[in-house]
Structures are given as C-alpha cells and as structure tokens.
Design a protein around this motif. Structure first.
Motif: not given
Lengths: 305, 494, 286
Positions: B226-235
């Motif tokens: 999740f912690w990697l994906c959170l910024p990726l999802a925002g991006l």
C-alpha cells in the motif's frame, strides 16, 4: 454486404432517435449559449409517459395501432413540453445573469432530481411493454438464409423523423417564433428592444426541444420495448455528441450528427465490440472537440471580448 | 433608514390577476404530476399495470396553488393574511393524514417558508429583499462563519484526533468517521477544481476509481504494498487527469463539464467490460490491507518473520486497531489536502485559479496561460482523488465498478456546492449534512439523491456561490482591522 | 539634461485585414505606433477600432496582415499575428484594458495587481514548489510584487482601498484599477480601449495626466481607443482615424483635425443642421 445493409438500416433508425434529441440540445444552445443538462431526462420522461399511455390504452382495449401510436405521441409531447417549460422556468431563467457556473449546476441538480423522481415514483426496475408494431419487409436474402429486414417500425421511425424535421425547419424559417428565435440568437438585448418577447421565445425553445425529445422517447420505447429511469443519461451524452459533431447551434447539423452517431454505434457493435460502443461515441466527442470544435456544419465560435 | 413605503400597502390588489397566476402554476403542476405521480406503473404477475394515485396529484396541485397564491399576495403587499393562512396550512398538514410522507414534508416546509417570507415582509415592509441586499447579508453570515471556523477549526482537528479514544467511540463510530473523512477529502480535492478554478468537473469519481483500481491491480499483479502504491495511485490518477484535461481544457466551461461527465461513465464501462484485467462487474477482492508503515501488520497471528502491530507495541490484539489506524490515515490525508489548499491559495498559481474563475479573458490579457493553469488544477485535484481512491480500496478490501457511478460524482459535487465553493470549512459542514444525516436516518436514504438534486437547484437560485461562501483576500496591504470591516464601515457611511 | 532619444517604431501594423464570414471588419489598415508616444485610434462607432485591438492582443487571428512588435536590441522583433494571446502579453509585453471593464471582481484590489505579475511570481515560486515550502526566494519576490502594486495604486489613488473587493469600487476607480493592473505587467506597449468612457470631466483630466505620466516617466508606448476628444487631442502625439474598417487619416492631432476626410466622416456626407457633439469638440480642439 447483406450484413452491412442490415447495420445501415439499424444505424439509421437509431440515428433518427439521437437526432431528435440532439435538436433540443442544439436549439437551446443556440439561444442561451448553454447546454441543457436535463435534456436527457426529458427524453427518459417521454419514454415513461409512452409506457404508461400504452398500458392504459391496452387496459381500455384501444389497440388499433395508428390510433394508439398517435395518442401516445400526443400525450408524450404534451407532458414533456410541460417538463421542458418547467426546467427553463426553474433552473435557467432566474439565473440568466448569474455567473456561468450557476445555471450549469442548477441544471445538473434538476437532472439528478428528475432521475430520482422517476425512479421513486415509477420504480427502479425495467419497464417492458409488449411489441406494438410487428412485422416488416425482407429486403434481401442471402444464400445462407441471412435476412436483411426492414421492419414497419423502422419505417415509421424514419418517416416520422423526416416529417418532424420538415415541419420543424418550416417552423424555424417561416413563422414568427422562428424569426424571434433567430433574433434572440443574434442579440437578446436588441431583440427585446425591437419588441421580441425574449422570455417567451426562450420558453418556447425549451418546449419545442422537449416535445421532440418526447417523440424520441416514444420511439425508443417502441423500438426496444424496455426502458428504465437511467436511459436519459447515456442517451443525453450521445445526443450531445451528435449535436457537437454536427456543429452545435446548427439544426441540420444536429440531425446529421445524430445519424452519424447512430451509424457509428451500429457498425461498431456489429464489427467490433458491442461492449465498447459507448466508449467509441465518447471518443468521437473528444476527438471532435480537439480537432474541430465547431463541428461539421457549425460556424467557428469567436470569443466575445 | 428606508422609508416605510406607503406605496406597498396603498396599491390596490388585482385579485383576478393573482388568482390567474396561481391557477396557471397549478395547471403546470397538474401537467407535471399527472402522468408520473398519478399513474404508477407496477409489475403485477410479471405484467405491467397502472396503479392510480390521483389523491396525491390533487394534493400536490392544491399545494402548488396555495403556495403560489401566498407568494403572490406577499409580493402584492398583503403579508398578514398570508402569514396566518400559511401557518394554518403548515399546522394542519402536520396533523392531517396526507397520502405520502414527501407530500406532508412539502406542505409543512412550504407553509413554513411562506410564513417566514410573509413575516419578513411584515417586519421590513419590503415584499422581497433585493438581490444585492440578500447577497450582502449572506456574505456577512459566511464571513462570521469563516471567522468562527478559525477558532473552531483547531478544536475540530483536536476532536478528530481524539475521537477514537473517546468513551462512546465504538467501531461503528470510527467507521462513520472514516466515511465522513473520505468524503471531506474528496470534497476538498474537488473544491480545487470547482471552487477555486471555477471548472465544473462532473466526473471526479473517475479519478477516485483510477486510484482505487491502481492500487488493487498493482497489489494483485505485482504484490506492491500500500505504501508504495499510494503515491503511484496519486501519480496515475493525476496522469489520467492530464491526458483527459489536455484536449478539453481549452474548451468552454460547459463542454468541459459534459466531457468530464462522459469520462466518468466511460471509465466505469471499461472497468465493467475489461473482464480479464479488472474482474469486470465482480470487481477485485482480497485487496491487501495496509501495514503499519511497512513495519508491522495488523493481524493476530503474523506470518513468521513479520512483526505484528500488537507485538510491536506490546498491547493486546484487537481488530479495532486497524480501523483506528485507517481512521488516522485518512485524517492525515484529508488534512494534507486541506493544508495544501490553504497554502496554495496564497501562491501565484492559486491566485491565478481564482482569477480564472472570475474572468478568464482578463487572465489571458495579463499573460497567464489558461490551459496550463487549468491543467494544474485538474491534475492536482485528480491526484487527491487518486489518493482517496487507493485509501478506499485498502479500507474496503474489495472494489467493483458499482462504487464509482455518476451518483458518487454528484454527491461530491453537492458537498462542494452546498458548502460554498472555495470554502474549506463549508465542505466539512456540507459533508456532515450530506453524508452524516442519511447515515443517521437510514429510512430516508431513498430520498437522498432527490434531496441533493433539489438542494443544488435551490442553492443556485438563492446564493449561486454556495451557502457559506465568503472570501477573505489572500494578501493584505493594510495590516489587520479586517478589510471587510473597513469596507462595511465605508458602505454604512455611504 | 540630455536630449531624449528620438522615438523609434514600437509597433508596426501592415495591411491588417479581419474578415468575419462575409463581413469585413477591418480592411488594409497600416500604421505605426512609436515608442514613448501616445497613439490614438479614433473613428465613429463600428469603425473597427476594437477589432484592431483584438487582433493586436491575439484574441482574433487576423485574416491578413503583419503586426511587428519591436523590442530592445538585441532581442528580435516579434510577429504578433503568430503568437497566442497569452504570449503576446507575456513575451511581447503588450498589455491591454477592455471596453467593458474586466476586473477579477470577487478578489481584492491588491490581489488584482498581484495576479497581473503572475509569470514573474510563478518563476520566483519555483512553479509553486519554493512557494509551498515558504522559501525566502519566493517571499522576497512577493514583497517586490507588493511594492510594485503599491507604487501603481498610489499613482492611481487607490491605495486606501487596496484591500477592498474590486467589484465594490465605484466605476471610475474600476477604470483606474484596470489601467494600474495592466501596468503591473510592466508592458512595452499599453493598449487602452476607451479608458475615458463613463468618466466625469475631472476624472478624464486625471486620466490624461496618468497617461502622459506613463509615457514620459515609464517611457513606453501607449495605444488608445477613445471617443472623448478632449482627452485624445490633448495628450496624443499621433492620431489614426478609422471609418468602416479603413484608415482615412493618420497624423498629428493638428493635422487630423483639419483633414477633410475626417470631418466628412464625422459629419456625414450631407450637411446637418447641428454637427454632433464629438465633431464640435473635434473642431474646437483643445
């Protein structure tokens, strides 16, 4: 070839329906420079009134097709006109001099309201009616038995559209209302000074657009035989795409755009994937807006400074 | 002081005209109500039949007639009889057995509103307030609210931080807290586009969906945390905002609105139909829950080699720990959006957004590149939508296209519009109203969207900038003694 | 005191033609606006004056024509007809006001002035990044921007109302604010579309002072559309007269005033009993 012909017929029928809705968008846009976001809901309401009227006629045993269809058309046009009038009176007129965002939001509110109003009153489930007009011609037959058919209903839809278009063009070109409308499109203040009743003209524009959407609603009810409260949403977007494709503000453009969208949808479903037909329409909207925002028949819009 | 206008009372009442006006309104109401209210289609033994409800139509028409009559008489300077009559109608509607709940509500509320107007007219001797006067009064209310929110804001934040540990906070309360905060975050995100930049985005939920599916798919296919994906999802959400925005942001506002509307719907259609990739209508389940910053998991019996939260802190395991963690996560995310907005309003780009909302032609004449500025607003808001989406995915553990329909966009828009465009505190109040109230009165939830629709129309009619909208300048030349005060004083002098 | 350098051409308009469908709004108009001069464009209503402005500032793309904006060497000239509207303001440094005032009416007077310095501040704020973290670079730039705003607000006498909502200012003050805001972009050419419209005589006189101040102290070119002949004839160095989209006269105010073509344009072909007020003022001069 035969398959192609069949899709052509289907596409034209569909296109006639979209075209009738698109006229409402284009007319309202022409006169007040705004999209009537609740227009799709009017079409949906027209369809519901058609279902209700058909059921009632059935209960009274009036089943002779020409009479039944005429009554349904009349009912649908009368009641959708009232809705068109009310939308303009409530959501647009008081906000004519407000910031641009205000009427857009109030119209969206109106659209949400109408959708849920119909859902609450008429139920969320599909509303089917038995087929009203059956049968048709067989235009061509392929060796393997594939039949190119043109149903009576399709003929009626196309003929009715042509008649309405003809009458409508005469209305715009030759009557007092048409003249007033064109005057208001040019310059509302000036038209008002010259004795054109601007409020009334705008009201009538909404009413006429709504009546045509009502007819489209009747057609779709007969064509598909089943409707629900949500049909106005996608049909609205598609008809709007048709209006933009044809050149918003242009009446022949709206009809042409409608037919093109109908054909594209029909061929796309036939030769590619039926699931993505709506995505295809939407992509067309975006492409037209990028490459030719004034549409096929529209005049380029000049920003007033 | 305004003179007690003698004209208002003196002029003769044209009763025929008033009656005609009211009858016309009633006729329109009849046309509107007759087919859809009066004739209901119902399935009986899988055949469609009609169920008549003419009593409801009759009541509705009578109410519209009376309402219009009351308004017209108030306008014509006869508020006293209207006041009495409307109170009587409202009271009797309360006790009479009207056919349906909504009709009762309309009768009571309508009677009360007309009574209020009549009372106002009696007091001020004006039949109606001028638009400017009303706007000024409402702006003062908004200003007071804004001043108050400076004080209440920190208290509310402290309350929000303390909430999970308050005695009444059980799992249900924290869950509602999470729900409210998610919508507050979405509202604040959309506020950047709608409230500041003045762009009507009707497909905000699309970015919420992109965020949610980004996380779900990245986790499913690549096992990203999740912690990697959170910024990726925002991006990714922000990227999709750029892609969509680039072609359409050059266009006028209403085209933009309908394209975003279409985009929201298309994303949903693609999610439903791309079965192999997105799971289609069944959605994606088993989305991993967030870990405690990658250090520990919220599980009773962690896999070997993985630390668990309760072991890490040496506390008893409880399933609510993860809920509380999620609560704080969304609280931090929402506050981040808020602080970002408060901060960026005072920067050139934030000011340019507001200038764009006020007059985009003037912006161009001042050398501002409209498209870039709009694109920035659109993609930043999309990014926040994406964050919220991936939070939603990890919280639910299951997502499907159902959750991302137009209704969601409409709800978020209603929050922004109700609260007052550009007003951060307004979004919070509106969320409490729009999400909180229906949570409390579940039986009314079927009327929720209906009420939103009416609410949006009424607020635009009454105060197009939104109920609590009030704008303080982002920079002052003269120190304190608030600019507004100064302005009001000089207005009073004039 | 050194002799001021002779004015050099700032903006050259050549063969400007603008067609809307079948309507020719501007036809073959050519003129030159000099640096450090006030050039006035006058003409009866519908002569195409505002259309010329809209072509200059990129709101319309001219059908035909070359619009050359000279810049201080070594910078090369820019051709305005090829630039997007916002680049004309940003790169070619042409600022404009509008006939129907366009302020950011919900924002404060000072904010209007700060928004005008957007591009400069945007760079200073590191495209918002430095600004978000409140770095001193940005704070310095913002202070400088406020100082520039203060200078112009002082100049147009709006300093006391700097924190007011722009929309609440009286009409004359809104006109002044629009000019001040345009000056905040630090233009090389200031284009004013009927700045004196709706002003009372005292306000018109103040406007004349302001425009001469801008020309003499800030050494930029001013291009002016105006009906108020008392303003035009007092302060202009050069007058261009348009009628029905064509240029009918071009010269100093004194030359234009006696040009038979101009008098005919204002009087009409037939002789009228009483010449319109504008002509009386035109003939009377200032």
């Amino acid at each position: 070839m035969e398959y192609f012909l069949q899709q052509l017929i289907n596409g034209l029928t569909l296109g006639a329906i979209y075209g009738l809705i698109a006229i409402g968008y284009t007319m309202v846009y022409g006169i007040i420079g705004m999209i009537n976001f609740a227009h799709g809901e009017i079409y949906m309401i027209g369809a519901f009134i058609a279902v209700i009227t058909f059921v009632i006629l059935g209960m009274f045993g009036i089943t002779w097709v020409p009479i039944a269809v005429l009554i349904v058309l009349a009912m649908s046009m009368i009641f959708t006109s009232a809705y068109g009038w009310a939308i303009e009176r409530i959501a647009y007129r008081p906000l004519r001099h407000s910031p641009r965002l205000a009427p857009l939001i109030s119209a969206i509110g109106m659209s949400i309201f109408l959708q849920n109003y119909v859902q609450l009153l008429q139920g969320a489930r599909n509303r089917p009616i038995p087929p009203v007009i059956q049968g048709g011609f067989s235009v061509m037959e392929r060796a393997d038995g594939f039949n190119v058919s043109l149903s009576y209903l399709q003929i009626i839809i196309m003929v009715l559209t042509v008649v309405l278009m003809f009458g409508f063009t005469r209305l715009i070109n030759h009557t007092e209302l048409g003249r007033a409308q064109r005057a208001c499109e040019q310059d509302k203040t000036m038209a008002g000074l010259l004795g054109v009743d601007v409020d009334r003209t705008i009201s009538l524009t909404f009413v006429v657009g709504a009546a045509l959407a009502g007819v489209a609603g009747v057609m779709v009810t007969m064509y598909y035989g089943v409707i629900d409260f949500y049909i106005g949403f996608l049909a609205g977007i598609k008809a709007f795409t048709a209006a933009v494709l044809g050149g918003i503000g242009s009446l022949p453009g709206a009809m042409m755009g409608g037919i093109l969208i109908g054909l594209i949808e029909s061929f796309w479903s036939a030769y590619f994937t039926i699931e993505y037909k709506d995505v295809a329409t939407f992509s067309i909207l975006v492409l037209v807006l990028i490459f030719r925002p004034s549409g096929l028949l529209g005049r380029p819009e000049i920003e007033k400074v | 002081m305004t003179a007690v206008a003698p004209g208002v009372r003196a002029h003769t009442l044209d009763i025929a005209a008033v009656l005609k006006e009211s009858a016309l309104a009633a006729l329109v109401a009849l046309l509107l109500a007759f087919p859809l209210v009066g004739l209901r289609t119902v399935d009986v033994l899988s055949r469609l039949t009609i169920e008549p409800h003419f009593a409801e139509v009759a009541v509705a028409v009578v109410l519209v007639f009376l309402g219009r009559l009351g308004m017209a008489l108030t306008r014509e300077g006869r508020p006293l009889p209207v006041l009495v009559a409307s109170l009587v109608v409202a009271a009797s509607a309360w006790f009479l057995p009207l056919p349906t709940m909504p009709l009762k509500l309309i009768a009571v509320a309508g009677g009360a509103i007309i009574a209020l107007r009549a009372a106002l007219a009696l007091r001020s001797h004006h039949s109606t307030l001028s638009l400017a006067e009303r706007e000024r009064r409402m702006d003062r209310v908004g200003a007071r609210f804004q001043d108050a929110s400076r004080l209440i804001g920190p208290i509310a934040v402290i309350f929000a931080v303390a909430l999970p540990f308050l005695p009444f906070a059980d799992r249900a309360v924290v869950d509602i807290g999470i729900l409210l905060l998610t919508y507050i975050m979405l509202g604040w995100g959309l506020n950047i586009v709608v409230g500041l930049a003045g762009l009507l985005d009707l497909g905000y939920v699309a970015f919420y969906a992109v965020g949610a599916y980004s996380y779900a798919l990245l986790a499913q296919y690549f096992g990203f945390s999740f912690w990697l994906c959170l910024p990726l999802a925002g991006l990714l959400a922000s990227l999709s905002g750029l892609l969509l925005g680039f072609p359409v942001l050059r266009l006028r506002g209403d085209y933009f609105a309908i394209v975003t509307l279409g985009f929201g719907e298309m994303i949903r259609i693609i999610l439903i139909n791309w079965y192999d990739f997105t799971g289609g209508p069944n959605g994606i389940s088993g989305i991993p829950r967030p870990s405690f910053f990658g250090i520990a998991d919220f599980v009773r019996n962690p896999e070997p080699g993985v630390l668990s939260f309760h072991e890490l802190f040496g506390v008893e395991y409880s399933s609510i720990q993860r809920i509380i963690f999620l609560y704080y996560l969304i609280l931090v995310l929402a506050l981040f959006v808020n602080f970002f907005t408060l901060r960026i309003r005072k920067l050139p780009i934030g000011r340019a957004w507001e200038a764009l909302r006020e007059d985009d032609v003037a912006c161009t004449a001042l050398g501002i590149n409209r498209t870039n500025i709009k694109l920035a607003a659109f993609s930043i808001a999309a990014m926040f939508g994406g964050f919220a989406g991936s939070f939603f995915a990890t919280r639910q553990g299951f997502i499907s296209p159902e959750s991302f329909s137009f209704i969601e966009s409409a709800i978020i828009l209603a929050i922004v519009v109700l609260g007052g465009m550009g007003s951060q505190a307004g979004v919070v109040v509106a969320t409490l109203l729009v999400i909180g109230l229906p949570e409390m009165f579940r039986e009314l939830s079927q009327y929720r969207m209906l009420a939103f629709g009416i609410g949006m129309v009424l607020i635009m009619l009454w105060r197009p900038r939104g109920l609590l909208a009030h704008r303080d300048p982002t920079i002052l030349l003269h120190k304190r003694k608030s600019a507004m005060q100064q302005q009001q004083e000089s207005e009073d002098r004039a | 005191m050194t002799v001021p350098p002779k004015p050099t051409p700032l903006l050259e308009v050549e063969h400007l033609t603008m067609r809307f469908g079948g309507l020719i709004a501007v036809s073959e108009v050519s003129f030159t606006a000099m640096d450090r001069e006030i050039t006035a464009i006058i003409g009866p209503n519908g002569a195409g004056k505002t259309t010329v402005f809209n072509c200059l500032t990129g709101f319309y793309t001219p059908t035909v024509g070359r619009l050359t904006m000279h810049r201080k060497p070594p910078k090369t000239p820019l051709y305005l007809e090829r630039l997007e509207a916002y680049r004309i303001a940003h790169k070619a440094r042409v600022a404009r006001t509008f006939q129907n005032i366009r302020l950011f009416s919900g924002m404060s007077v000072l904010e209007n002035m700060i928004v005008a310095q957007h591009n400069k501040l945007m760079r200073a704020s590191g495209f918002s990044l430095a600004g978000l973290f409140g770095l001193p670079v940005y704070r310095r730039a913002e202070r400088a921007a406020v100082d520039l705003a203060r200078y112009w607000l002082d100049r147009v006498n709006l300093i006391d109302v700097a924190d007011w909502q722009a929309g609440n200012l009286p009409y004359g003050a809104q006109r002044r604010l629009e000019i001040a805001r345009a000056m905040c972009t630090e233009p090389a050419l200031l284009c004013l579309d009927e700045p004196a419209a709706g002003l009372n005589p005292r306000e018109s006189a103040e406007l004349s002072d302001l425009l001469t101040f801008i020309r003499d102290e800030h050494k930029i070119g001013v291009l002016l559309i105006e009906h108020d002949m008392s303003v035009v004839m007092t302060i202009s160095d050069h007058v261009v007269v348009l009628e029905y989209g064509r240029k009918i006269s071009d010269g100093t105010p004194a030359e234009v005033r006696v040009d038979p073509a101009v008098i005919r344009a204002y009087l009409g072909e037939e002789e009228e009993e009483t010449p319109p007020e504008a002509v009386q003022r035109l003939a009377g001069g200032a």
